[in-house]
Write a protein that holds these residues in place. Structure first.
Motif, PDB file in Angstrom:
ATOM      1  N   TYR A 138       0.828  -1.205   0.000  1.00  0.00           N
ATOM      2  CA  TYR A 138       0.000   0.000   0.000  1.00  0.00           C
ATOM      3  C   TYR A 138       0.865   1.259   0.000  1.00  0.00           C
ATOM      4  O   TYR A 138       1.980   1.264   0.530  1.00  0.00           O
ATOM      5  N   HIS A 139       0.335   2.312  -0.569  1.00  0.00           N
ATOM      6  CA  HIS A 139       1.022   3.606  -0.633  1.00  0.00           C
ATOM      7  C   HIS A 139       0.966   4.282   0.742  1.00  0.00           C
ATOM      8  O   HIS A 139      -0.077   4.227   1.395  1.00  0.00           O
ATOM      9  N   PRO A 140       2.082   4.917   1.154  1.00  0.00           N
ATOM     10  CA  PRO A 140       2.043   5.582   2.465  1.00  0.00           C
ATOM     11  C   PRO A 140       0.925   6.635   2.591  1.00  0.00           C
ATOM     12  O   PRO A 140       0.402   6.843   3.700  1.00  0.00           O
ATOM     13  N   ALA A 141       0.560   7.278   1.488  1.00  0.00           N
ATOM     14  CA  ALA A 141      -0.543   8.255   1.562  1.00  0.00           C
ATOM     15  C   ALA A 141      -1.859   7.538   1.898  1.00  0.00           C
ATOM     16  O   ALA A 141      -2.704   8.077   2.637  1.00  0.00           O
ATOM     17  N   TYR A 142      -2.011   6.331   1.396  1.00  0.00           N
ATOM     18  CA  TYR A 142      -3.196   5.521   1.701  1.00  0.00           C
ATOM     19  C   TYR A 142      -3.166   5.117   3.178  1.00  0.00           C
ATOM     20  O   TYR A 142      -4.206   5.113   3.852  1.00  0.00           O
ATOM     21  N   LEU A 143      -1.975   4.834   3.698  1.00  0.00           N
ATOM     22  CA  LEU A 143      -1.840   4.469   5.120  1.00  0.00           C
ATOM     23  C   LEU A 143      -2.198   5.630   6.040  1.00  0.00           C
ATOM     24  O   LEU A 143      -2.713   5.414   7.136  1.00  0.00           O
ATOM     25  N   LEU A 144      -1.927   6.858   5.576  1.00  0.00           N
ATOM     26  CA  LEU A 144      -2.266   8.020   6.400  1.00  0.00           C
ATOM     27  C   LEU A 144      -3.780   8.124   6.564  1.00  0.00           C
ATOM     28  O   LEU A 144      -4.275   8.549   7.606  1.00  0.00           O
ATOM     29  N   ARG A 145      -4.510   7.708   5.518  1.00  0.00           N
ATOM     30  CA  ARG A 145      -5.976   7.734   5.590  1.00  0.00           C
ATOM     31  C   ARG A 145      -6.538   6.453   6.205  1.00  0.00           C
ATOM     32  O   ARG A 145      -7.665   6.432   6.689  1.00  0.00           O
ATOM     33  N   ASN A 146      -5.796   5.360   6.126  1.00  0.00           N
ATOM     34  CA  ASN A 146      -6.267   4.062   6.616  1.00  0.00           C
ATOM     35  C   ASN A 146      -5.203   3.411   7.496  1.00  0.00           C
ATOM     36  O   ASN A 146      -4.560   2.440   7.097  1.00  0.00           O
ATOM     37  N   PRO A 147      -5.004   3.970   8.699  1.00  0.00           N
ATOM     38  CA  PRO A 147      -3.906   3.483   9.551  1.00  0.00           C
ATOM     39  C   PRO A 147      -4.026   1.995   9.889  1.00  0.00           C
ATOM     40  O   PRO A 147      -3.012   1.358  10.191  1.00  0.00           O
ATOM     41  N   ASP A 148      -5.226   1.444   9.816  1.00  0.00           N
ATOM     42  CA  ASP A 148      -5.378   0.011  10.117  1.00  0.00           C
ATOM     43  C   ASP A 148      -4.655  -0.865   9.096  1.00  0.00           C
ATOM     44  O   ASP A 148      -4.449  -2.057   9.329  1.00  0.00           O
ATOM     45  N   LYS A 149      -4.293  -0.280   7.950  1.00  0.00           N
ATOM     46  CA  LYS A 149      -3.592  -1.070   6.918  1.00  0.00           C
ATOM     47  C   LYS A 149      -2.076  -1.129   7.143  1.00  0.00           C
ATOM     48  O   LYS A 149      -1.357  -1.810   6.407  1.00  0.00           O
ATOM     49  N   LYS A 150      -1.593  -0.401   8.150  1.00  0.00           N
ATOM     50  CA  LYS A 150      -0.147  -0.409   8.414  1.00  0.00           C
ATOM     51  C   LYS A 150       0.340  -1.821   8.747  1.00  0.00           C
ATOM     52  O   LYS A 150       1.460  -2.195   8.397  1.00  0.00           O
ATOM     53  N   ARG A 151      -0.520  -2.577   9.396  1.00  0.00           N
ATOM     54  CA  ARG A 151      -0.182  -3.954   9.743  1.00  0.00           C
ATOM     55  C   ARG A 151       0.154  -4.765   8.470  1.00  0.00           C
ATOM     56  O   ARG A 151       1.113  -5.537   8.458  1.00  0.00           O
ATOM     57  N   ASP A 152      -0.656  -4.568   7.428  1.00  0.00           N
ATOM     58  CA  ASP A 152      -0.415  -5.284   6.158  1.00  0.00           C
ATOM     59  C   ASP A 152       0.931  -4.885   5.546  1.00  0.00           C
ATOM     60  O   ASP A 152       1.671  -5.719   5.043  1.00  0.00           O
ATOM     61  N   VAL A 153       1.204  -3.583   5.582  1.00  0.00           N
ATOM     62  CA  VAL A 153       2.479  -3.119   5.015  1.00  0.00           C
ATOM     63  C   VAL A 153       3.651  -3.691   5.821  1.00  0.00           C
ATOM     64  O   VAL A 153       4.672  -4.091   5.257  1.00  0.00           O
ATOM     65  N   TRP A 154       3.482  -3.758   7.121  1.00  0.00           N
ATOM     66  CA  TRP A 154       4.530  -4.338   7.960  1.00  0.00           C
ATOM     67  C   TRP A 154       4.760  -5.810   7.592  1.00  0.00           C
ATOM     68  O   TRP A 154       5.906  -6.265   7.502  1.00  0.00           O
ATOM     69  N   GLU A 155       3.688  -6.541   7.338  1.00  0.00           N
ATOM     70  CA  GLU A 155       3.828  -7.942   6.893  1.00  0.00           C
ATOM     71  C   GLU A 155       4.620  -8.000   5.580  1.00  0.00           C
ATOM     72  O   GLU A 155       5.503  -8.834   5.419  1.00  0.00           O
ATOM     73  N   ASP A 156       4.286  -7.111   4.648  1.00  0.00           N
ATOM     74  CA  ASP A 156       5.013  -7.070   3.365  1.00  0.00           C
ATOM     75  C   ASP A 156       6.488  -6.746   3.587  1.00  0.00           C
ATOM     76  O   ASP A 156       7.368  -7.341   2.971  1.00  0.00           O
ATOM     77  N   MET A 157       6.753  -5.793   4.493  1.00  0.00           N
ATOM     78  CA  MET A 157       8.142  -5.373   4.729  1.00  0.00           C
ATOM     79  C   MET A 157       8.949  -6.488   5.395  1.00  0.00           C
ATOM     80  O   MET A 157      10.148  -6.652   5.140  1.00  0.00           O
ATOM     81  N   LYS A 158       8.286  -7.280   6.237  1.00  0.00           N
ATOM     82  CA  LYS A 158       8.984  -8.415   6.863  1.00  0.00           C
ATOM     83  C   LYS A 158       9.382  -9.443   5.793  1.00  0.00           C
ATOM     84  O   LYS A 158      10.474 -10.006   5.825  1.00  0.00           O
ATOM     85  N   MET A 159       8.466  -9.650   4.850  1.00  0.00           N
ATOM     86  CA  MET A 159       8.748 -10.558   3.744  1.00  0.00           C
ATOM     87  C   MET A 159       9.953 -10.058   2.935  1.00  0.00           C
ATOM     88  O   MET A 159      10.838 -10.818   2.550  1.00  0.00           O
ATOM     89  N   LEU A 160       9.944  -8.750   2.701  1.00  0.00           N
ATOM     90  CA  LEU A 160      11.028  -8.127   1.945  1.00  0.00           C
ATOM     91  C   LEU A 160      12.358  -8.299   2.675  1.00  0.00           C
ATOM     92  O   LEU A 160      13.364  -8.676   2.075  1.00  0.00           O
ATOM     93  N   MET A 161      12.350  -8.021   3.981  1.00  0.00           N
ATOM     94  CA  MET A 161      13.589  -8.083   4.768  1.00  0.00           C
ATOM     95  C   MET A 161      14.205  -9.471   4.720  1.00  0.00           C
ATOM     96  O   MET A 161      15.412  -9.610   4.577  1.00  0.00           O
ATOM     97  N   LYS A 162      13.370 -10.474   4.832  1.00  0.00           N
ATOM     98  CA  LYS A 162      13.844 -11.859   4.798  1.00  0.00           C
ATOM     99  C   LYS A 162      14.604 -12.125   3.495  1.00  0.00           C
ATOM    100  O   LYS A 162      15.722 -12.629   3.504  1.00  0.00           O
ATOM    101  N   GLU A 163      13.996 -11.764   2.381  1.00  0.00           N
ATOM    102  CA  GLU A 163      14.622 -11.987   1.064  1.00  0.00           C
ATOM    103  C   GLU A 163      15.856 -11.107   0.886  1.00  0.00           C
ATOM    104  O   GLU A 163      16.855 -11.537   0.338  1.00  0.00           O
ATOM    105  N   TYR A 164      15.762  -9.880   1.360  1.00  0.00           N
ATOM    106  CA  TYR A 164      16.840  -8.902   1.204  1.00  0.00           C
ATOM    107  C   TYR A 164      18.099  -9.390   1.910  1.00  0.00           C
ATOM    108  O   TYR A 164      19.197  -9.321   1.365  1.00  0.00           O
TER     109      TYR A 164
END
Ligand code: URA
Ligand code: URA
Length: 233
Positions: free
Chosen positions: A203-229
């Motif tokens: 999700y786009h950070p601007a979308y997260l500013l309007r929908n803070p409940d979606k931050k959890r999803d982005v965090w899940e995506d970032m954890k996936m990224l970190m593992k591969e990175y």
């Protein structure tokens, strides 16, 4: 006594080198930082010199290739590490970005900075850019002819950077890069591919500013990224 044969071979070698350099737009030998960088990078690419981000920026110039030129204050080319392993791609400059000529420096940008910090990196260790380099009036969505004019420059930037990962921020970036109409909610959570680069839509950070409940999803995506990175180190 000069070895005539060795001398002629050396001349031929120089001649061939100059032909290749000329084909790459090189006009002579000098000690400018650009020339030294080219010499430094010699041989790293099978087809001679690959273009650098500076070359691409120079080619972009004071771009008038689409109507967005009329309303912009600054071109927002991109910022960060030229050899970044990870590139964030957003949609296009907003008001603050247009004012400063830098990507993601407004409210959404501050959130992006925090997201990058959360994966234990900082902005100088990644590259940040957008699909579109000029702010559309009133932040409207970019139109297809505007994308057509602009996207080749992003493609060249990505070819110059050669990252392992792209995080596509929001539906627009993800759908443009992946050439799909699939909604972002169905694109996120897994890696896709763009020219051999792993693309993780989120999700786009601007979308997260309007929908803070979606931050959890982005965090899940970032954890996936970190593992591969880390795995790719
Ligand atoms: N939103 C974007 O998509 N890009 C920016 O650079 C800033 C806000
Ligand atoms: N729609 C978008 O365009 N981007 C998001 O990040 C979420 C919904």
């Amino acid at each position: 006594m000069i070895d005539k044969q060795a001398f002629n071979l050396a001349l031929e070698e120089i001649d061939r080198t100059l032909v290749v350099l000329a084909a790459d737009g090189y006009r002579g030998f000098d000690c400018s930082p650009q020339s030294l960088e080219k010499i430094e990078n010699w041989g790293q690419h099978p087809d001679g010199f690959a273009e650098t981000l500076e070359d691409i920026r120079a080619d972009l110039g004071d771009c008038r290739r689409c109507r967005l030129a009329r309303g912009r204050k600054n071109i927002v080319f991109g910022a960060g590490l030229p050899a970044a392993k990870l590139v964030f791609v957003g949609e296009g400059p907003g008001f603050e970005e247009d004012q400063q000529g830098q990507p993601f420096v407004g409210a959404a940008g501050q959130l992006l900075t925090r997201i990058i910090g959360a994966i234990k990196l900082d902005r100088a260790q990644v590259y940040i850019c957008n699909i579109i380099k000029c702010r559309p009036p009133g932040n409207r969505n970019p139109e297809s002819d505007e994308i057509k004019s602009c996207f080749p420059f992003l493609e060249r930037q990505l070819a110059a950077i050669q990252p392992d990962f792209i995080v596509a921020l929001g539906a627009f970036a993800a759908q443009t890069l992946l050439e799909t109409n699939t909604p972002i909610s169905r694109l996120r959570k897994r890696f896709h591919e763009y020219n051999g680069i792993k693309v993780l839509p989120t999700y786009h950070p601007a979308y997260l500013l309007r929908n803070p409940d979606k931050k959890r999803d982005v965090w899940e995506d970032m954890k996936m990224l970190m593992k591969e990175y880390r795995y790719e180190d």
